[in-house]
Design an enzyme around this catalytic site. Sequence first.
Site, PDB file in Angstrom:
ATOM      1  N   SER A 147      40.943  38.727  40.398  1.00  0.00           N
ATOM      2  CA  SER A 147      40.480  37.815  39.329  1.00  0.00           C
ATOM      3  C   SER A 147      39.724  38.649  38.308  1.00  0.00           C
ATOM      4  O   SER A 147      39.128  39.678  38.667  1.00  0.00           O
ATOM      5  CB  SER A 147      39.532  36.779  39.920  1.00  0.00           C
ATOM      6  N   TYR A 160      31.958  35.275  44.908  1.00  0.00           N
ATOM      7  CA  TYR A 160      33.437  35.246  44.890  1.00  0.00           C
ATOM      8  C   TYR A 160      33.934  36.424  44.058  1.00  0.00           C
ATOM      9  O   TYR A 160      34.841  37.150  44.466  1.00  0.00           O
ATOM     10  CB  TYR A 160      33.882  33.907  44.289  1.00  0.00           C
TER      11      TYR A 160
END
Length: 255
Positions: A147, A160
């Site tokens: 990501s 995360y």
Amino acid sequence: MEKKVKANRFEGKVAIVTASTQGIGFGIAERLGLEGASVVISSRKQKNVDEAVEKLKAQGIDVIGVVCHVSNGQQRKNLIDMTVQKYGHIDVIVCNAATNPTLSTILEMQESVLDKLWEVNVKTSILLLQVAAPHLRNGSSVVFISSIAGYQPEVPLAMYGVTKTALFGLTKALASEMSPITRVNCVAPGFVPTHFADFLTRSKEARKALEDRALLKRLGTTEDMASAAAFLASDDAAFITGETLVVAGGTPSRL
Ligand code: NAP
């Protein structure tokens, strides 16, 4: 709507995509299948697996579905066993599963959540590849789905994001370890309005703010991510390993 895919780069290839019954994983499985791969899809829930298999079969894709919660060692082994029983070998593995159980800051995060983030987002991919490695053919390819939060881990996605940063390192480390048989690369998506990102894209205002952060003034699509993953997994990327491709429409991430 019929998908227009002109290439057939995966004819005769076998591809496993984890967490692939919807969203980005499904998009990748669909793209690889439309380009000729036999695809093995999986996720936690049998019903989701069955429905996704039907959707892919309806497009003429050769597909099997296996229930695999990536944290379950027996189910990981079964995913690889079923693939090898049916097809004999593996050419592509896309490690796509991730979780983000809470939106708390790192310093307030419970230990159980820290463990779960590391486990689902990083450790299970390593364990899956340990089981899969003996079956990977020469010229095979691993693609991690990271990501842009991995480059800029920030609230509410900070921890995360840190697990996604780890995937950049894992990509480099495994590219070295698995060469020259297997290439290992990574896609770092920007924002894509899937179920996973619903909390970020649900409101019109929040969605507009994310669109404005991208130079291309839109959110990503699952097809955008599938194109990038398919490129990296294909022979078009035959001299690329250890790399991360940012697919974020110019949303700030790295140099
Ligand atoms: P999504 O649309 O919510 O889909 C998640 C998929 O994963 C479902 O098929 C789900 O099916 C399965 N799944 C969830 N937990 C699982 C587990 N523990 N084991 C196996 N399967 C599991 O999510 P997405 O947005 O496509 O996200 C896919 C990947 O892209 C993730 O790695 C995420 O971090 C990354 N990413 C997403 C965005 C974004 O904006 N969407 C941005 C950057 C990166 P079941 O419920 O049946 O298990």
